[in-house]
Design a protein around this motif. Structure first.
Motif, PDB file in Angstrom:
ATOM      1  N   GLY A  14       1.613   0.102   1.942  1.00  0.00           N
ATOM      2  CA  GLY A  14       1.794   1.238   2.838  1.00  0.00           C
ATOM      3  C   GLY A  14       1.327   0.940   4.264  1.00  0.00           C
ATOM      4  N   LYS A  15       1.472   1.945   5.130  1.00  0.00           N
ATOM      5  CA  LYS A  15       1.133   1.772   6.552  1.00  0.00           C
ATOM      6  C   LYS A  15      -0.366   1.502   6.715  1.00  0.00           C
ATOM      7  N   MET A  16      -1.189   2.303   6.056  1.00  0.00           N
ATOM      8  CA  MET A  16      -2.633   2.116   6.177  1.00  0.00           C
ATOM      9  C   MET A  16      -3.122   0.957   5.326  1.00  0.00           C
ATOM     10  N   ASP A  25      -0.503  -2.147  -5.738  1.00  0.00           N
ATOM     11  CA  ASP A  25       0.543  -1.196  -5.349  1.00  0.00           C
ATOM     12  C   ASP A  25       1.641  -1.240  -6.406  1.00  0.00           C
ATOM     13  N   HIS A  69       4.494  -0.248  -6.239  1.00  0.00           N
ATOM     14  CA  HIS A  69       5.811  -0.473  -5.639  1.00  0.00           C
ATOM     15  C   HIS A  69       5.977  -1.865  -5.036  1.00  0.00           C
ATOM     16  N   THR A 111      -3.582   5.520  -0.643  1.00  0.00           N
ATOM     17  CA  THR A 111      -2.410   5.659  -1.512  1.00  0.00           C
ATOM     18  C   THR A 111      -1.722   7.006  -1.237  1.00  0.00           C
ATOM     19  N   GLY A 159      -9.595   6.758   1.853  1.00  0.00           N
ATOM     20  CA  GLY A 159      -9.027   7.394   3.040  1.00  0.00           C
ATOM     21  C   GLY A 159      -7.884   8.328   2.675  1.00  0.00           C
ATOM     22  N   THR A 186      -5.838  11.331   1.656  1.00  0.00           N
ATOM     23  CA  THR A 186      -6.153  12.753   1.815  1.00  0.00           C
ATOM     24  C   THR A 186      -5.488  13.564   0.702  1.00  0.00           C
ATOM     25  N   ALA A 238     -13.326   9.845   3.123  1.00  0.00           N
ATOM     26  CA  ALA A 238     -13.293  10.197   4.548  1.00  0.00           C
ATOM     27  C   ALA A 238     -11.883  10.598   4.962  1.00  0.00           C
ATOM     28  N   PRO A 239     -11.687  11.855   5.340  1.00  0.00           N
ATOM     29  CA  PRO A 239     -10.350  12.266   5.786  1.00  0.00           C
ATOM     30  C   PRO A 239      -9.922  11.564   7.067  1.00  0.00           C
ATOM     31  N   ASN A 240     -10.904  11.055   7.830  1.00  0.00           N
ATOM     32  CA  ASN A 240     -10.532  10.355   9.061  1.00  0.00           C
ATOM     33  C   ASN A 240     -11.567   9.269   9.366  1.00  0.00           C
ATOM     34  N   PHE A 241     -11.089   8.042   9.605  1.00  0.00           N
ATOM     35  CA  PHE A 241     -11.994   6.915   9.871  1.00  0.00           C
ATOM     36  C   PHE A 241     -12.100   6.599  11.366  1.00  0.00           C
ATOM     37  N   LYS A 287       4.237  12.184   6.465  1.00  0.00           N
ATOM     38  CA  LYS A 287       2.999  12.663   5.837  1.00  0.00           C
ATOM     39  C   LYS A 287       3.320  13.627   4.695  1.00  0.00           C
TER      40      LYS A 287
END
Ligand SMILES: NC(=O)c1ccc[n+]([C@@H]2O[C@H](COP(=O)([O-])OP(=O)(O)OC[C@H]3O[C@@H](n4cnc5c(N)ncnc54)[C@H](O)[C@@H]3O)[C@@H](O)[C@H]2O)c1
Ligand SMILES: O=C(O)C1=N[C@H](C(=O)O)CCC1
Length: 262
Positions: free
Chosen positions: A11-13, A34, A36, A74, A96, A98, A122-125, A156
Motif C-alpha cells: 500500500g501507499k503507507m 500483504d 495482495h 493495512t 497507523g 485507522t 496512532a491515528p497520525n504520525f 480513503k
C-alpha cells in the motif's frame, strides 16, 4: 537491531514504511506482509534489491524466529485482528491503520497489559499533526465553539478520519460536551451539518490530489482562530513511525496517540 515486519507493504503507507525501515540504521526488516502481493521475496520488485521474505497470511510471519515490532498500515477491517495477533505473539504493534473504535482500542490495551507488551496506536504520525491536535485542545479551553474539517485523498476508506476523531476527543477532554449552533437548526439536505461528536461537527472532504489535511476552526465573539495542518507527502509520517519503533521497545503499555511517546 530492532527486527521489524511491515503489514500492508504493497500500500501507499506500507511501501513508504518499508523503505524507511530499510534505510534506518538500527532497524532490520525481517519480512513484509500483504495478502495482495504476488511476490514471495521483496527483491522480485524492481525498486528493491534486499532479500526479504514476503508473507501472504499473518500466521506465516511466525516462521521468522524473532520479530520485535509489527508496523501496521493495512485496512480498517483487519487492523484489530492484526494488532491482537501481534500482541498474542509478543510482537510490539505500531499501528497507523485507522478505523479502530474506542472499545477496540480498550480491549487491545487490556491484552497488552496482560502480556506486558508495549505498543502504539496512532491515528497520525506527523509531528505537525500532533502539535495541531494539542494546540486545538489548548484553544478549546477559551473557544468552546469549534468545527473540524478534515480533507483526504479519495481512496480513503474510513470517515471521519482517525485524526479528526482523536482531535475531537482531545477537545472534549478540555471543554466537555457542548451544544453548538442554533438549537432549532434543521438540515434540508441530510448530512449538511456533518457528523456530530459531543456537539462538535466534523466534516469529511475526499478529493483526488489531496494527501492528509485538517483544519480546526474556532469561532467566538468578533473573532476566529483556525489551526491547520497539511501532509503534502507520506514521508511526513515517517519520523513518527521510526520514533515509535524505537520507543515501543522501552515501554510495557499500548498507548493511543504518538504524543504519549514524545
Ligand atoms: N497513522 C497515520 O499517520 C496514517 C497515515 C496515513 C494513512 N494512515 C492509515 O493507514 C492505512 C493504510 O493507508 P494506505 O493509504 O497505505 O492504504 P492502501 O490502500 O494504499 O494500503 C493498504 C494495504 O493493506 C493491504 N492489506 C489488506 N488486508 C491486509 C491484511 N490482512 N494484512 C496485510 N495487509 C493487508 C492491502 O493489500 C494494501 O496493500 C489506512 O487506515 C489509513 O487511514 C494512517
Ligand atoms: O491517508 C489516510 O488515510 C490518512 N489517514 C489518517 C487518519 O485517518 O487520520 C491520517 C493520515 C492520512
Amino acid at each position: 537491531m530492532i527486527k521489524i515486519i511491515v503489514a500492508g507493504f504493497k500500500g501507499k503507507m506500507g511501501s513508504t514504511a518499508t523503505k524507511m525501515v530499510l534505510d534506518t540504521p538500527g532497524f532490520e526488516l525481517v519480512g513484509v506482509l500483504d495478502p495482495h502481493a504476488d511476490e514471495s521475496n521483496l527483491n522480485e520488485l524492481s525498486e528493491y534489491t534486499e532479500d526479504i521474505p514476503v508473507f501472504h497470511r499473518k500466521e506465516d510471519v511466525l516462521a521468522e524466529t524473532s520479530v520485535d515490532v509489527w508496523i501496521d498500515f493495512t485496512i480498517p477491517e483487519v487492523a484489530y485482528e492484526n494488532t491482537r495477533f501481534a500482541l498474542e505473539n509478543s510482537i510490539r504493534p505500531v499501528v497507523g491503520t485507522t478505523g479502530l473504535d474506542e472499545e477496540d482500542v480498550k480491549e487491545l490495551q487490556r491484552l497488552a497489559d496482560q502480556k506486558r507488551i508495549g505498543g502504539l496506536i496512532a491515528p497520525n504520525f506527523a509531528i505537525g499533526a500532533i502539535l495541531m491536535m494539542q494546540f486545538a485542545a489548548q484553544a478549546a479551553k477559551y473557544f468552546p465553539d469549534v468545527e473540524i474539517i478534515e480533507l483526504h485523498h479519495d481512496n480513503k476508506l474510513d470517515a471521519p478520519s482517525g485524526t479528526a476523531i482523536k482531535t475531537a476527543e482531545m477537545i472534549v477532554e478540555e471543554r466537555g460536551a457542548h451544544q453548538q449552533g442554533h438549537p432549532d437548526e434543521k438540515e434540508s439536505l441530510a448530512g449538511a451539518r456533518g457528523a456530530d461528536y459531543q456537539g462538535m461537527k466534523i466534516h469529511s472532504v475526499r478529493l483526488p490530489g489531496l494527501v492528509a489535511h485538517q483544519q480546526v476552526q474556532f469561532g467566538s465573539t468578533g473573532e476566529g482562530l483556525t489551526i491547520r495542518h497539511d501532509s503534502y507527502d507520506r514521508s511526513s509520517f515517517m519520523t513518527g513511525v521510526a520514533l515509535a519503533c524505537t520507543k515501543v521497545m522501552e515501554n510495557e503499555q499500548l498507548v493511543y496517540g504518538l504524543e504519549n511517546l514524545l
